[in-house]
Motif scaffolding. Structure first.
Motif, PDB file in Angstrom:
ATOM      1  N   ASN A 234       0.822  -1.210   0.000  1.00 38.12           N
ATOM      2  CA  ASN A 234       0.000   0.000   0.000  1.00 38.12           C
ATOM      3  C   ASN A 234       0.865   1.273   0.000  1.00 38.12           C
ATOM      4  OD1 ASN A 234      -2.399   1.427   0.006  1.00 38.12           O
ATOM      5  ND2 ASN A 234      -2.589   1.427   2.240  1.00 38.12           N
ATOM      6  N   GLY A 235       0.553   2.181  -0.913  1.00 39.17           N
ATOM      7  CA  GLY A 235       1.330   3.404  -1.066  1.00 39.17           C
ATOM      8  C   GLY A 235       2.452   3.270  -2.070  1.00 39.17           C
ATOM      9  N   VAL A 257     -10.063  -4.242  -7.697  1.00 44.27           N
ATOM     10  CA  VAL A 257      -8.996  -3.389  -7.168  1.00 44.27           C
ATOM     11  C   VAL A 257      -8.696  -2.245  -8.127  1.00 44.27           C
ATOM     12  CG1 VAL A 257      -6.549  -3.301  -6.540  1.00 44.27           C
ATOM     13  CG2 VAL A 257      -7.945  -5.240  -5.818  1.00 44.27           C
ATOM     14  N   LEU A 258      -8.584  -2.571  -9.408  1.00 43.19           N
ATOM     15  CA  LEU A 258      -8.221  -1.551 -10.395  1.00 43.19           C
ATOM     16  C   LEU A 258      -9.364  -0.567 -10.646  1.00 43.19           C
ATOM     17  CD1 LEU A 258      -6.299  -3.827 -12.938  1.00 43.19           C
ATOM     18  CD2 LEU A 258      -5.336  -2.303 -11.223  1.00 43.19           C
ATOM     19  N   GLN A 259     -10.589  -1.025 -10.571  1.00 42.04           N
ATOM     20  CA  GLN A 259     -11.738  -0.150 -10.824  1.00 42.04           C
ATOM     21  C   GLN A 259     -12.115   0.684  -9.606  1.00 42.04           C
ATOM     22  OE1 GLN A 259     -14.734  -2.965 -12.132  1.00 42.04           O
ATOM     23  NE2 GLN A 259     -14.336  -2.543 -14.289  1.00 42.04           N
ATOM     24  N   GLN A 269     -16.491  -8.907   4.822  1.00 43.04           N
ATOM     25  CA  GLN A 269     -17.658  -8.302   4.179  1.00 43.04           C
ATOM     26  C   GLN A 269     -17.374  -6.871   3.753  1.00 43.04           C
ATOM     27  OE1 GLN A 269     -20.404 -10.179   3.587  1.00 43.04           O
ATOM     28  NE2 GLN A 269     -19.270 -11.878   4.535  1.00 43.04           N
ATOM     29  N   LYS A 270     -16.436  -6.248   4.411  1.00 39.28           N
ATOM     30  CA  LYS A 270     -16.182  -4.828   4.186  1.00 39.28           C
ATOM     31  C   LYS A 270     -14.929  -4.627   3.336  1.00 39.28           C
ATOM     32  CE  LYS A 270     -15.618  -0.494   6.742  1.00 39.28           C
ATOM     33  NZ  LYS A 270     -15.485   0.117   8.091  1.00 39.28           N
ATOM     34  N   ALA A 271     -15.021  -3.701   2.399  1.00 36.70           N
ATOM     35  CA  ALA A 271     -13.882  -3.392   1.529  1.00 36.70           C
ATOM     36  C   ALA A 271     -12.931  -2.415   2.218  1.00 36.70           C
ATOM     37  CB  ALA A 271     -14.358  -2.813   0.211  1.00 36.70           C
ATOM     38  N   GLN A 272     -11.669  -2.494   1.844  1.00 36.31           N
ATOM     39  CA  GLN A 272     -10.647  -1.577   2.365  1.00 36.31           C
ATOM     40  C   GLN A 272     -10.083  -0.756   1.199  1.00 36.31           C
ATOM     41  OE1 GLN A 272      -7.881  -4.475   4.039  1.00 36.31           O
ATOM     42  NE2 GLN A 272      -8.446  -3.815   6.105  1.00 36.31           N
ATOM     43  N   PRO A 273      -9.992   0.570   1.353  1.00 36.60           N
ATOM     44  CA  PRO A 273      -9.389   1.368   0.277  1.00 36.60           C
ATOM     45  C   PRO A 273      -7.902   1.047   0.146  1.00 36.60           C
ATOM     46  CG  PRO A 273      -9.746   2.715   2.217  1.00 36.60           C
ATOM     47  CD  PRO A 273     -10.387   1.395   2.496  1.00 36.60           C
ATOM     48  N   ILE A 274      -7.396   1.140  -1.060  1.00 38.97           N
ATOM     49  CA  ILE A 274      -5.985   0.833  -1.322  1.00 38.97           C
ATOM     50  C   ILE A 274      -5.419   1.867  -2.284  1.00 38.97           C
ATOM     51  CG2 ILE A 274      -6.310  -0.696  -3.315  1.00 38.97           C
ATOM     52  CD1 ILE A 274      -4.047  -1.721  -0.481  1.00 38.97           C
TER      53      ILE A 274
END
Length: 439
Positions: A234-235, A257-259, A269-274
């Protein structure tokens, strides 16, 4: 009995010249081998210790130049004397390149032959060694100044400071990971993580969990939550090698991930921003996999925002001396605590070879050569598989009667046309021999 000195192989398709040379050389107390073709000469070379090759140039099917080239690479210390009716300026230049010590133009006297033989055997000095030229690319590990490689470096310059997705395509061994690292470490995100993942080395059922992490209890053995490679990068940059091996499920997750710029752990269940740059690489034809429904078309276009074609080594031959220099320095210091030289003959061979295994094959070759050498890498330290091979034309198929007649003629030539002796060797009487030859 007179003491025989060095072994000399004489090659000429003219049987009269061959026998003349044999008589004159044996009168000088040399032991001789005769060959009427290059193919026969190669067989003799493989089975005997030869101190000097004496050869004609103009021969049918395979000429003397190819024999000289073969000897220069397989028996690099063997001197060569050319005996020919006419030698052009171009021919003399080619002979000089191949290590020919001297040449005689037919006709010649016995004294001229003796002097040429003496010179060839005494004057077999090794050629000067040279270091490969030194030059370093501004991308450190990426070595090359060829036109094909400059295209790659230009694209790296354009994408190193932005997080556009990059797809690197090329054959195995062309340095795709080095290109990915150059994109990352030469840009403004160089201090951020760079994570390399070989998608082909991770079992398909584990790849998704390794890439995106998993929650505790997501599957048997998941005793605690764990982040994946994407979170670790990440980063910064994640390099996905052999992306063509990704399963349909992993392709779907990569597309998300790309979209969406987010990931979902396995079992979560929950998405994480990357915030990440994706550089993918493949030696497969992804468009062909798309047509076979083995790779998602929308994922392909998401990955290939910027495409880089890693050129095969055969298309950037001028970079070989630079790469050789790099590997000789690397392994010379590692194994020998010093920098070794590379002979011109060895370097010429490395330049001519097509390198199907690309840079990886070249590195392995130099690594082995450094181990096997002392002060200089010579032709003898290069694997035989890389050396010049003569492609002999296939012999035409003939009838059994024609084959029999050819063999009878060979026996007659061997015994000086003595029919009684030939018949004895063949196990037939003179009358049968005469009938077979007249048929």
């Amino acid at each position: 009995m007179a003491y025989k000195k060095e072994n000399i192989l004489i090659v000429d398709d003219d049987i009269h010249i061959l026998e003349l040379l044999q008589r004159q050389l044996e009168a000088l107390n040399y032991y001789t081998f005769k060959a009427v073709s290059v193919k026969e000469a190669v067989t003799i070379l493989k089975g005997n210790t030869i101190d000097l090759l004496v050869t004609d140039l103009q021969m049918p099917e395979v000429d003397g130049f190819q024999l000289i080239q073969y000897v220069s690479e397989h028996y690099s210390k063997m001197p060569v004397l050319v005996v020919s009716g006419y030698i052009s300026a171009k021919g003399a230049l080619e002979m000089g390149k191949s290590g020919v010590v001297d040449y005689l133009v037919k006709p010649f006297t016995k004294e001229e032959l003796k002097n040429a033989i003496d010179k060839s055997l005494v004057n077999n000095t090794s050629k000067k060694e040279v270091k490969t030229s030194k030059s370093v690319s501004k991308f450190d590990e990426l070595i090359g100044e060829s036109e094909a490689f400059n295209v790659v470096k230009d694209i790296i310059e354009r994408v190193k400071d932005i997080k556009a997705t990059v797809l690197i395509q090329g054959e195995s061994g062309t340095g795709k990971e080095l290109i990915a690292r150059a994109i990352h470490y030469n840009g403004k995100y160089a201090r951020a993580p760079f994570i390399a993942v070989n998608c082909g080395a991770i079992p398909e059922n584990l790849l998704e969990a390794e890439l995106f992490g998993y929650e505790k209890g997501a599957f048997t053995g998941a005793n605690e939550s764990r982040n994946g490679f994407f979170q670790a990068a990440n980063g910064g940059t994640i390099f996905l090698d052999e992306i063509g091996n990704a399963s349909a499920k992993v392709q779907n997750s990569l597309l998300r991930v790309l979209q969406e710029k987010e990931i979902i752990k396995v079992g979560a269940q929950k998405a994480q921003p990357i915030d990440i740059r994706v550089v993918a690489a493949t030696n497969s034809n992804l468009l062909e996999l798309v047509t076979q429904d083995k790779f998602r078309q929308d994922l392909f276009y998401r990955l290939a925002v910027v495409e880089i074609k890693a050129p095969p080594l055969r298309n950037r031959k001028t970079d070989i001396p630079l790469l050789v220099d790099k590997f000789v320095m690397k392994y010379g210091l590692e194994y020998k605590d010093r920098f070794l030289k590379v002979s011109p003959e060895a370097l010429d061979l490395l330049l001519r070879y097509s390198w199907p295994g690309n840079i990886r094959e070249l590195e392995n070759c130099i690594q082995r050569a450094v181990i096997m050498s002392d002060k200089s890498i010579e032709l003898s330290h290069i694997p035989d598989a890389l050396k010049y091979q003569i492609d002999f034309p296939e012999e035409a198929l003939v009838s059994l009667a024609e084959m029999e007649k050819k063999y009878i003629k060979k026996v007659l030539d061997t015994v000086g046309n003595n029919k009684t002796k030939a018949a004895e060797i063949l196990g037939i009487d003179r009358k049968t021999l005469r009938n077979k030859m007249s048929d």
